[in-house]
Write a protein that holds these residues in place. Structure first.
Motif, PDB file in Angstrom:
ATOM      1  N   ALA A 229       0.422  -1.192   0.031  1.00 44.11           N
ATOM      2  CA  ALA A 229       0.019   0.545  -0.140  1.00 44.11           C
ATOM      3  C   ALA A 229       0.749   0.920  -0.125  1.00 44.11           C
ATOM      4  CB  ALA A 229      -0.846   0.053   1.201  1.00 44.11           C
TER       5      ALA A 229
ATOM      6  N   GLN B 144      -3.596   6.069   0.127  1.00 41.35           N
ATOM      7  CA  GLN B 144      -4.516   5.324   1.299  1.00 41.35           C
ATOM      8  C   GLN B 144      -4.419   6.034   2.395  1.00 41.35           C
ATOM      9  OE1 GLN B 144      -5.610   1.877   1.519  1.00 41.35           O
ATOM     10  NE2 GLN B 144      -5.972   2.989  -0.655  1.00 41.35           N
TER      11      GLN B 144
ATOM     12  N   ILE C 272      -5.238   1.091   5.533  1.00 46.26           N
ATOM     13  CA  ILE C 272      -4.638   0.103   5.265  1.00 46.26           C
ATOM     14  C   ILE C 272      -4.495  -0.906   6.695  1.00 46.26           C
ATOM     15  CG2 ILE C 272      -1.945  -0.537   5.786  1.00 46.26           C
ATOM     16  CD1 ILE C 272      -1.323   2.442   4.236  1.00 46.26           C
TER      17      ILE C 272
ATOM     18  N   ILE D 164       2.417  -6.432   5.844  1.00 41.38           N
ATOM     19  CA  ILE D 164       2.157  -4.967   4.498  1.00 41.38           C
ATOM     20  C   ILE D 164       3.616  -4.308   4.320  1.00 41.38           C
ATOM     21  CG2 ILE D 164       1.631  -2.311   5.696  1.00 41.38           C
ATOM     22  CD1 ILE D 164      -0.154  -3.550   7.592  1.00 41.38           C
TER      23      ILE D 164
ATOM     24  N   LEU E  75       4.707  -1.148   3.195  1.00 37.09           N
ATOM     25  CA  LEU E  75       4.730   0.528   2.916  1.00 37.09           C
ATOM     26  C   LEU E  75       5.565   1.178   1.801  1.00 37.09           C
ATOM     27  CD1 LEU E  75       3.807   1.145   6.629  1.00 37.09           C
ATOM     28  CD2 LEU E  75       2.307   1.256   5.053  1.00 37.09           C
TER      29      LEU E  75
END
Lengths: 132, 317
Positions: free
Chosen positions: A11, A43, A48, A60, A62
């Protein structure tokens, strides 16, 4: 039971529109057999974290190239912590000055991948950390 | 609390985790699903299928918002293809649904097909049950971009929506067998593009060729999902179709058919696993060599291996 697949959310928090890096990483992880949930640009940290929960991801990733990483990355880890989630690996990538990295790690970002990181390093890092 | 209890208690993480276990074909997942079974059956399950790029994700997003306006809770299962070469996948349907992320009354789950053909993933039906038991009023299932024969969605959805767009082939495409046979509602999305009326007419003509007059005549709608045009009418038709199923008694038929197919699949899966245990792999390898050398043909070889399997199964091994 079939083999457990690694699921990762890629994301881009914040406002910059440079998603080429995120796409390249997403593609490389796909080719390494990961299931990549790709949510693209702009986002909020809240979005997220909620997506990570619904998708039950292991990690995740980023991406931020605007310089707002010191605000946005720790916000994600803080929200995760508030929701009692401690089993999701969080990494960051983008234009992150060296001196920021220790601070990000202190804020709960497990790893920062700067420009020029070989894709295999990213893949192997996730495989090692998640299989543990 | 076990996962079934967490789902019933409204715990999103419990829902998410149980779906992962179903995807991994974990044995406990089926135990948990068994516990949830009696709490399912309340949701209206809507399948959305059609070719890649026709706007399925956007339509699902807009429909979800319309249902939210009516205060209905919405579960979404969005399936994207898994690479047959690496096993990896990019699951990108959520990109069209970002505004729904923080809506408390919406739960979205992306799934890879993981080698399953037919337009869905093997775990999709289990995931639908979890969302049903979780209390979702509407469950939207978006298939992978479907070509002609990905028709599995019909056995999982009460209402099947086929999304087409202008300019994809001539009228011969519409009389081919397969996906065009399963629509309860046809949508021509991107209707601001040239040829929308022509596409609608071709579908209309195709439906008119049916020698029997169906109880439910599939409507053909035009939408521009990006600007929300035609979405309210689509949602209305979907609800009308659900009412029709309930009133006509066809709902029970669909339900029964669905359960029949589900049981069949479950038994086949178990047989498949059993096969892995009882087939004589050494002998199989030996036969493969012989077949390559043309000393044996594959049909005879399969029969010999199966005789062996039958023997083992009947002995109760």
């Amino acid at each position: 039971m079939s083999e457990r697949k690694i699921r990762i959310l890629i994301a881009k928090p914040g406002l910059d529109g440079h998603d080429r890096g995120a796409k390249i990483v997403a593609r490389a992880l796909r080719d390494a057999g990961f299931e990549v949930i790709y949510t693209g640009l702009h986002q909020t940290p809240e979005q997220i974290v909620e997506t990570a929960i619904q998708e039950d991801v292991d990690a995740i990733g980023l991406s931020c190239l605007s310089g707002a990483h010191m605000t946005l990355f720790p916000k994600v880890t803080k929200l995760l912590k508030e929701k009692g989630i401690d089993d999701i690996l969080v990494t960051g990538g983008g234009i992150v000055p060296k001196e920021d990295i220790p601070k990000l790690k202190e804020a709960g970002i497990d790893m920062v991948f700067g420009p020029g990181t070989p894709l295999d390093d990213i893949i192997n890092y996730h495989k090692e950390q998640i299989r543990k | 609390m076990d996962l079934a209890e967490r789902v019933l208690a409204g715990d999103k993480r419990g829902v998410a985790r149980l779906i992962s276990l179903i995807e991994a074909e974990d044995e406990d997942a089926f135990v948990q699903l068994g516990k949830l079974h009696s709490r399912t059956g309340k949701a209206h399950i809507i399948g959305v299928t059609g070719p890649p790029g026709s706007g399925k994700s956007t339509i699902v997003d807009r429909m979800a918002k319309a249902f939210r306006q009516m205060d209905k809770k919405v579960g979404i299962i969005a399936v994207d293809p898994t690479s047959p070469f690496t096993g990896g996948a990019i699951l990108g349907d959520r990109i069209r649904m970002l505004d729904l992320t923080l809506d408390e009354g919406v739960f979205i789950r992306s799934m890879g097909t993981r080698g399953h053909l037919g337009g869905l993933s093997r775990a999709a039906s289990g995931a639908v049950k979890v969302l049903d038991a979780f209390g979702m009023d509407i469950i939207l299932i978006e298939t992978v971009g479907a070509g002609q024969s990905e028709v599995e969605i019909v056995s999982h959805a009460h209402t099947t929506i086929i999304v087409e767009m202008p300019g994809l082939g001539d009228e011969i495409q519409t009389i081919k067998a397969g996906i065009m046979e399963i629509g309860d509602i046809f949508v021509i999305n991107k209707a601001d593009r040239q040829g929308a009326d022509k596409t609608a007419m071709e579908i209309q003509a195709m439906l008119g060729l049916n020698p029997e007059k169906p109880e439910w005549e599939p409507p053909i709608l035009q939408t521009i999902a990006r600007t929300n045009k035609g979405i309210d009418a689509l949602v209305e038709k979907a609800m009308e179709h659900y009412d029709y199923l309930k009133k006509s008694g066809n709902f029970e038929n669909i339900l029964e058919q669905g359960i029949r197919e589900e049981l069949e699949v479950l038994i086949k899966n178990q047989l498949g696993r059993l096969m892995g245990q009882v087939v004589d792999r050494e002998r199989q390898d030996e036969f493969i060599n012989k077949i390559m050398e043309k000393e044996l043909d594959p049909y005879t070889a399969a029969n010999i291996l199966m005789e062996n399997v039958k023997g083992k199964l009947c002995d109760g091994d």
